[in-house]
Design a protein around this motif. Structure first.
Motif, PDB file in Angstrom:
ATOM      1  N   ARG A   1      14.949 -49.286   9.298  1.00  0.00           N
ATOM      2  CA  ARG A   1      14.662 -49.079   7.756  1.00  0.00           C
ATOM      3  C   ARG A   1      13.578 -48.274   7.299  1.00  0.00           C
ATOM      4  O   ARG A   1      12.696 -48.219   8.120  1.00  0.00           O
ATOM      5  CB  ARG A   1      14.677 -50.313   7.066  1.00  0.00           C
ATOM      6  CG  ARG A   1      13.492 -51.144   7.467  1.00  0.00           C
ATOM      7  CD  ARG A   1      13.181 -52.271   6.246  1.00  0.00           C
ATOM      8  NE  ARG A   1      11.923 -53.177   6.672  1.00  0.00           N
ATOM      9  CZ  ARG A   1      11.239 -53.890   5.721  1.00  0.00           C
ATOM     10  NH1 ARG A   1      11.620 -53.627   4.611  1.00  0.00           N
ATOM     11  NH2 ARG A   1      10.293 -54.585   6.211  1.00  0.00           N
TER      12      ARG A   1
ATOM     13  N   TYR B   1      14.423 -52.903  14.467  1.00  0.00           N
ATOM     14  CA  TYR B   1      14.677 -54.040  14.797  1.00  0.00           C
ATOM     15  C   TYR B   1      15.550 -54.072  15.976  1.00  0.00           C
ATOM     16  O   TYR B   1      16.907 -53.701  15.858  1.00  0.00           O
ATOM     17  CB  TYR B   1      15.565 -54.566  13.549  1.00  0.00           C
ATOM     18  CG  TYR B   1      14.804 -54.661  12.439  1.00  0.00           C
ATOM     19  CD1 TYR B   1      13.975 -55.850  12.110  1.00  0.00           C
ATOM     20  CD2 TYR B   1      14.805 -53.794  11.405  1.00  0.00           C
ATOM     21  CE1 TYR B   1      13.343 -55.882  11.108  1.00  0.00           C
ATOM     22  CE2 TYR B   1      14.149 -53.911  10.008  1.00  0.00           C
ATOM     23  CZ  TYR B   1      13.178 -54.835  10.027  1.00  0.00           C
ATOM     24  OH  TYR B   1      12.458 -55.038   8.734  1.00  0.00           O
TER      25      TYR B   1
ATOM     26  N   THR C   1      19.390 -52.275   6.472  1.00  0.00           N
ATOM     27  CA  THR C   1      18.973 -51.588   7.875  1.00  0.00           C
ATOM     28  C   THR C   1      20.382 -50.781   7.940  1.00  0.00           C
ATOM     29  O   THR C   1      21.395 -50.877   7.694  1.00  0.00           O
ATOM     30  CB  THR C   1      18.153 -52.419   8.983  1.00  0.00           C
ATOM     31  OG1 THR C   1      19.496 -52.954   9.559  1.00  0.00           O
ATOM     32  CG2 THR C   1      17.367 -53.115   8.467  1.00  0.00           C
TER      33      THR C   1
ATOM     34  N   PRO D   1      16.117 -58.082  11.446  1.00  0.00           N
ATOM     35  CA  PRO D   1      15.789 -57.635   9.917  1.00  0.00           C
ATOM     36  C   PRO D   1      15.794 -59.123   9.324  1.00  0.00           C
ATOM     37  O   PRO D   1      16.651 -59.841   9.195  1.00  0.00           O
ATOM     38  CB  PRO D   1      16.803 -56.782   9.332  1.00  0.00           C
ATOM     39  CG  PRO D   1      17.930 -56.982  10.277  1.00  0.00           C
ATOM     40  CD  PRO D   1      17.419 -57.412  11.464  1.00  0.00           C
TER      41      PRO D   1
END
Length: 359
Positions: free
Chosen positions: A137, A130, A162, A156
């Motif tokens: 993640r 991200y 994450t 996210p």
């Protein structure tokens, strides 16, 4: 195509997002006849290969052993050393004790086939990046395949946990998981160049001896239809692409891996040697600058460019999101996020919001 010239890298002149189209060539009557016959044979060939995959109950088998060939080689960047010597050194290095943060595999990202190869060869942990939060993640192999070519999520989704890369590595190591795959570009390219990395490695040092860093580069050789997958939303689009890839008579994936002793996780590695390169069009001994404050990421990208012989561009994941907004709108009259939702693919609200702000 001039309408997509906005996403042509200013430094290299390369357009890394458009699906490659073979150049038009004048053909004789015989070549035209052969081409017509192949149009009949190729769908049958593609269907046969997909049926083989169904029989053996794995898509992985057909891509690794069925539709073409895979050449994996260890590459050394030091002059005067043979590939055999580099491979021998790599085998010796592979026997060393486990790093406290574990092992990562950093590679370019061009297709869902990359994911299949990595799953078959390393049984790793795949990640999603991200860019807005500089976090990752864990995702499954199937999710990583789905993300290939889809609209990149910049932030996210709500409720998704994450982690910064280092924290994720430490946690995975403690749980005894396999190597971590990092597609540091954050999205797929068409294999004509490398995209700018998302700066995930800012808190790392050079050399980073806490983690074993494996650097891979994927390159494809094909007839007419390119196995790379840069634009596609949902499983229907991927299955269609798989079929056309299978329908080709010949495909080859070459995977180049940097020798273990030349990686930036080696205690003798220096930042200066990692940033020194001889890219096409530049003089020998050029030392490149650090991008986005990420020294280790800049080194890895530079080394990847050398082993792959692919040019580096100034375009990144946000440019890809902009490109998809325009590409899908131009070709279907709907937005990229709408096309993704309609097909059941992936597109976050943050991505859609970010795209609107850029527009």
């Amino acid at each position: 195509m001039e309408k997509f010239s906005r996403w042509r890298d200013a430094g290299t002149g390369i357009q890394p997002f458009l699906p490659p189209v073979p150049a038009r060539q004048s053909t004789s009557a015989l070549e035209s006849l052969i081409s017509a016959l192949s149009m009949v044979i190729k769908p049958v060939l593609g269907l046969a290969k997909l049926l083989v995959a169904a029989v053996v109950s794995t898509v992985m088998f057909i891509f690794v052993d069925g539709i073409g060939s895979i050449l994996t080689e260890t590459v050394t960047l030091r002059r005067g050393r043979s590939a055999g010597a580099a491979a021998s050194s790599s085998k010796k290095a592979s026997g060393k004790k486990a790093m406290p943060w574990g092992q990562i595999i950093v590679s370019n990202w061009t297709s869902y086939i990359d994911v299949l190869y990595l799953a078959f060869r390393y049984d790793p942990v795949f990640t999603q990046i991200y860019p807005d939060t500089l976090t990752v993640r864990e995702v499954s192999m199937w999710k990583a395949m789905e993300l290939s070519g889809s609209y990149p999520e910049l932030a996210p989704p709500q409720g998704v946990q994450t982690y910064p890369l280092i924290d994720f590595l430490k946690d995975s190591q403690q749980k005894g998981k396999g190597p971590i795959v990092i597609f540091a570009e954050g999205t797929t390219s068409n294999n004509r160049a490398l995209l700018k990395f998302v700066p995930l490695f800012r808190k790392c040092q050079i050399p980073e001896t806490n983690v074993d860093i494996n650097i891979l580069a994927f390159k494809y050789d094909y007839q007419k239809f390119c196995p790379t997958f840069t634009v596609g939303f949902g499983r229907k689009s991927q299955i269609g692409h798989m079929f056309r890839t299978c329908a080709q008579f010949y495909n080859q994936l070459t995977v180049r891996a940097l020798a273990a002793e030349e990686r930036p996780s080696n205690s003798n590695f220096s930042a200066l040697s990692g940033l020194a390169s001889t890219p096409i069009g530049l003089a020998t001994g050029v030392v490149e600058s650090v991008v986005d404050g990420d020294a280790l990421g800049s080194v890895i990208l530079n080394l990847m460019g050398q082993i792959s012989r692919l040019r580096k561009t100034g375009l990144g994941v946000r440019d890809k999101a902009d490109f998809l907004d325009f590409y899908v709108q131009r070709n279907s009259g709907v937005s990229a996020t709408a096309a993704t939702k309609k097909s059941g693919g992936v597109a976050s609200r943050a991505s859609a919001s970010s795209a609107k702000k850029r527009a």
